[in-house]
Scaffold this motif. Structure first.
Motif, mmCIF file in Angstrom:
data_model
loop_
_atom_site.group_PDB
_atom_site.id
_atom_site.type_symbol
_atom_site.label_atom_id
_atom_site.label_comp_id
_atom_site.label_asym_id
_atom_site.label_seq_id
_atom_site.Cartn_x
_atom_site.Cartn_y
_atom_site.Cartn_z
ATOM 1 N N UNK A 1 0.860 -1.123 -0.139
ATOM 2 C CA UNK A 1 -0.136 0.014 0.152
ATOM 3 C C UNK A 1 0.870 1.386 -0.083
ATOM 4 N N UNK B 1 -10.090 -3.657 3.572
ATOM 5 C CA UNK B 1 -8.836 -3.813 4.504
ATOM 6 C C UNK B 1 -8.277 -2.345 4.646
ATOM 7 N N UNK B 2 -8.295 -1.583 3.382
ATOM 8 C CA UNK B 2 -7.604 -0.409 3.595
ATOM 9 C C UNK B 2 -8.364 0.476 4.281
ATOM 10 N N UNK C 1 -7.938 -0.216 7.924
ATOM 11 C CA UNK C 1 -6.486 0.341 8.533
ATOM 12 C C UNK C 1 -6.291 1.706 8.634
ATOM 13 N N UNK C 2 -6.902 2.460 7.591
ATOM 14 C CA UNK C 2 -7.023 4.024 7.843
ATOM 15 C C UNK C 2 -7.747 4.233 9.041
ATOM 16 N N UNK D 1 -5.724 3.663 11.980
ATOM 17 C CA UNK D 1 -4.712 4.834 11.996
ATOM 18 C C UNK D 1 -5.008 6.083 12.551
ATOM 19 N N UNK D 2 -6.013 6.336 12.039
ATOM 20 C CA UNK D 2 -6.821 7.605 12.557
ATOM 21 C C UNK D 2 -7.345 7.751 13.958
ATOM 22 N N UNK E 1 -5.474 5.819 16.165
ATOM 23 C CA UNK E 1 -4.119 5.947 16.834
ATOM 24 C C UNK E 1 -3.592 7.442 16.841
ATOM 25 N N UNK E 2 -4.081 8.126 15.766
ATOM 26 C CA UNK E 2 -3.580 9.640 15.551
ATOM 27 C C UNK E 2 -4.194 10.384 16.555
ATOM 28 N N UNK F 1 -5.215 9.171 19.603
ATOM 29 C CA UNK F 1 -4.498 8.920 20.778
ATOM 30 C C UNK F 1 -3.456 9.771 21.026
ATOM 31 N N UNK F 2 -2.535 9.797 19.950
ATOM 32 C CA UNK F 2 -1.321 10.505 19.943
ATOM 33 C C UNK F 2 -1.416 11.799 20.250
ATOM 34 N N UNK F 3 -2.566 12.576 19.279
ATOM 35 C CA UNK F 3 -2.703 13.948 19.280
ATOM 36 C C UNK F 3 -3.069 14.313 20.660
ATOM 37 N N UNK G 1 4.513 11.171 19.687
ATOM 38 C CA UNK G 1 4.238 10.833 20.952
ATOM 39 C C UNK G 1 4.881 9.937 21.780
ATOM 40 N N UNK H 1 2.325 15.243 16.653
ATOM 41 C CA UNK H 1 1.978 13.687 16.317
ATOM 42 C C UNK H 1 2.796 13.109 15.285
ATOM 43 N N UNK I 1 3.514 4.079 13.041
ATOM 44 C CA UNK I 1 2.257 3.979 12.986
ATOM 45 C C UNK I 1 1.536 4.511 11.758
ATOM 46 N N UNK I 2 2.324 5.210 10.997
ATOM 47 C CA UNK I 2 1.889 5.887 9.718
ATOM 48 C C UNK I 2 2.560 5.071 8.545
ATOM 49 N N UNK J 1 0.161 0.853 6.031
ATOM 50 C CA UNK J 1 -0.084 0.788 4.706
ATOM 51 C C UNK J 1 0.689 -0.248 4.019
ATOM 52 N N UNK J 2 1.998 -0.467 4.565
ATOM 53 C CA UNK J 2 2.933 -1.634 3.740
ATOM 54 C C UNK J 2 2.122 -2.847 3.727
ATOM 55 N N UNK K 1 -1.249 -3.387 3.724
ATOM 56 C CA UNK K 1 -2.582 -3.423 3.191
ATOM 57 C C UNK K 1 -2.951 -4.410 2.306
ATOM 58 N N UNK K 2 -1.996 -4.787 1.225
ATOM 59 C CA UNK K 2 -2.203 -6.002 0.368
ATOM 60 C C UNK K 2 -1.623 -7.211 1.009
ATOM 61 N N UNK L 1 11.518 1.523 -0.105
ATOM 62 C CA UNK L 1 10.095 2.170 0.339
ATOM 63 C C UNK L 1 10.180 3.199 1.600
ATOM 64 N N UNK M 1 2.266 3.178 23.849
ATOM 65 C CA UNK M 1 3.162 4.017 24.226
ATOM 66 C C UNK M 1 3.766 3.445 25.394
#
Lengths: 363, 222
Positions: free
Chosen positions: A78, A337-338, A341-342, A345-346, A348-349, A351-353, B11, B33, B89-90, B94-95, B97-98, B123, B201
């Motif tokens: 991805x 799946x994507x 996962x998005x 991640x949102x 988790x974001x 939480x971090x924020x 974080x 973040x 985490x970012x 995505x790596x 996803x497939x 990548x 964390x």
């Protein structure tokens, strides 16, 4: 007997498309119609897998451009930028097989996909930098693999993706490219390029030229399709022949003569295979580009490369001849799946924020 | 009072700041973040390191500049520890996803899709080029140690990509400290008591353990 019955003959009942004057001479190159009609009624969202020689990648691209259901069973990870994906040969064919030029190589892939053969059956070559290349897909990784283990793991990963293409596709499009190839006389291994031409080391004692004959290609194709139909009895196979001439011949013939021989044999195999199996059809990409009425208009100045206009015309006939009137399979699952996962991640974001804002506010 | 340590990161760097507080190390911090780090919301210009388009980060930077009386906060020669460059985490989800796994010797390869190590390196390099450049520039003006995030869970590709980021930072001449070496010498993941309730964390206590281990290795001295 009436005059009419006396003059009757089978040609009087042939439609206009059966006569050169009405089907070719009068309509002209861009006026051909009914050049091909799919032998099958396919679902509206029919799944296509594409493999074969380099011309097959045009079919992959055209299916993608039309947002049709092209099966990419081995996509890049991805968010891989397009240039990087291209460099590692992702998204060219439905799995990362690289070009499959001959029926002998298709048979190897079918055997790998079915588990009849293991990764150890594929020859590996280590270059001067210690990088490992598999001789079935010698240029799949721009710099080769780190180790034998990695090369074999990657090969099996592609074999699994190839197996998915067999079991999940409605139509397996295969473009036959070459009759000429090279084999290892000791192991019987079939190479996709001659060892020593970029990858591998040529050894005249071991490496032998083969110009596969009609019966040999027919046998290999038959064996490959037999395996594939065991894996998916409902699989339809659409054969095409690449109109791209040979870049070189090792046959001793003039390359023009060798090309014509090669394409003629492949065309005959594809036609006979289609005639003898209901699940096999032939699509005339070769004729659209290479037959005399085109006056070679679609070849690039080197008379080998195919111009985009030619590819576009081929694909227009392809899509015009498809019958996609059967009910659709239903929605695709991959995007779920994507999006999951998005969403993760949102979360988790968030939480971090929150952690950071809380910390910042405390300070 | 001039701080003994500057902490810069996402974080995961919060635990380091809280750990410093527990240990009584005078530390100042700038956190924003991981997604903003991943999205390149920072630059390194004539005024040194700066967050860009990140309100909280810009405010923290302004406050630090006022407090320390300098513009280039991270160029004062005070040791800097940072989580810059990881932000897994970012980068990692995505790596996969497939259904890809980076090839790792000894790990199972009999399902999913296998991506070569070299591909994964390319990548990562594409997504982390600016981070690595920035780390290299920070390291010119201060003693910089990048701290890898301690493994909190065992999910596909995290370990492999964490290793690739580490190697790419090291190849650029940047010092990287991996808390695994001291906290988890036998491998595995952080025990629950060293993790926040989010399971991702590290706690302040864990942050303190990391700083102590770094101090013992001489990584915090100016």
């Amino acid at each position: 007997m009436s005059d009419e019955r006396k003059n009757d003959n089978p040609y009087r009942h042939i439609p206009a498309r059966g006569f050169w004057r009405s089907a070719v001479a009068e309509p002209g190159l861009f006026g051909f119609s009914d050049l091909w009609k799919s032998a099958w009624t396919l679902p509206k969202d029919a799944v296509f897998a594409t493999f074969g020689s380099c011309f097959a990648q045009h079919i992959s691209r055209a299916l993608m451009t039309r947002k049709m259901n092209w099966l990419n069973a081995e996509p890049a990870p991805g968010r891989t930028p397009p240039d990087l994906a291209k460099r590692y040969n992702y998204g060219v064919f439905s799995a990362r097989t690289g070009n499959i030029y001959t029926a002998a190589q298709l048979l190897i892939w079918a055997r790998l996909a079915s588990g009849e053969r293991g990764a150890e059956s594929v020859e590996l070559w280590t270059d001067g930098d210690g990088r490992v290349h598999d001789m079935l897909r010698p240029k799949i990784e721009p710099q080769g693999f780190e180790s034998v283990e990695e090369a074999r793991a990657s090969l099996l990963s592609t074999a699994r993706a190839f197996a998915r293409c067999i079991t999940e596709a409605d139509v397996f499009v295969f473009t036959l490219g070459l009759t000429e190839g090279w084999v290892n006389t000791r192991s019987g291994h079939s190479y996709s390029i001659c060892p020593g031409t970029g990858v591998g080391t040529f050894d005249a004692e071991v490496h032998a030229f083969r110009n596969y004959t009609y019966p040999e290609i027919m046998r290999d194709l038959d064996l490959a399709l037999e395996i594939m139909w065991r894996m998916n009895p409902g699989l339809r196979v659409l054969l095409t022949v690449s109109p791209v001439p040979l870049v070189a011949t090792a046959s001793g013939e003039h390359v023009l003569v060798a090309t014509q021989y090669s394409k003629s044999v492949l065309r005959a195999v594809a036609g006979d295979m289609a005639r003898s199996h209901d699940a096999v059809d032939y699509f005339p990409s070769y004729e659209i580009i290479a037959a005399p009425p085109t006056r070679a208009a679609f070849f690039e100045p080197n008379m080998r490369g195919i111009a985009q206009d030619g590819v576009d015309l081929v694909m227009r006939h392809f899509f015009a001849g498809l019958d996609l009137s059967a009910p659709a399979h239903g929605p695709d699952r991959t995007s779920a799946t994507e999006s999951e996962s998005e969403a993760e991640m949102a979360r988790e974001d968030l939480v971090c924020e929150e952690m950071i804002l809380e910390k910042f506010n405390d300070a | 009072m001039t701080p003994e340590l500057l902490i810069l990161g996402d974080s995961h760097s919060i635990a380091l700041k809280e750990g410093a507080d527990l240990l009584g190390i005078r530390a100042e911090a700038l956190h924003f973040s991981g997604s903003q780090w991943h999205d390149l919301k920072f630059s390194y210009g004539t005024h040194g390191f700066e967050p860009r388009g990140v309100r909280a980060g810009v405010q923290q930077m302004r406050a630090l500049r006022e407090k320390l009386g300098v513009t280039d906060v991270f160029g004062m020669g005070i040791p800097v520890i940072s989580t810059l460059g990881f932000h897994l985490g970012r980068l990692v989800p995505p790596f996969g996803w497939n259904d890809h796994r980076v090839f790792e010797p000894g790990k199972p390869t009999d399902s999913g899709l296998i991506a070569s190590t070299r591909f994964a390196e390319d990548y990562v390099a594409l997504y982390r080029a600016r981070h690595i450049r920035t780390a290299r520039r920070l390291a010119r003006n201060a003693k910089l140690v990048i701290v890898a995030p301690p493994p909190a869970f065992d999910r596909p590709n995290y370990d492999a990509i964490r290793g690739i980021v580490t190697r790419q930072l090291q190849a650029a001449g940047v010092t990287v400290y991996d808390p695994k070496d001291d906290l988890l010498p036998k491998g595995g993941t952080l025990p629950a008591e060293l993790l926040m309730p989010d399971g991702v964390h590290a706690t302040a206590e864990c942050g303190a353990m990391i700083l102590q281990a770094m101090a013992e290795r001489g990584l915090l001295a100016a």
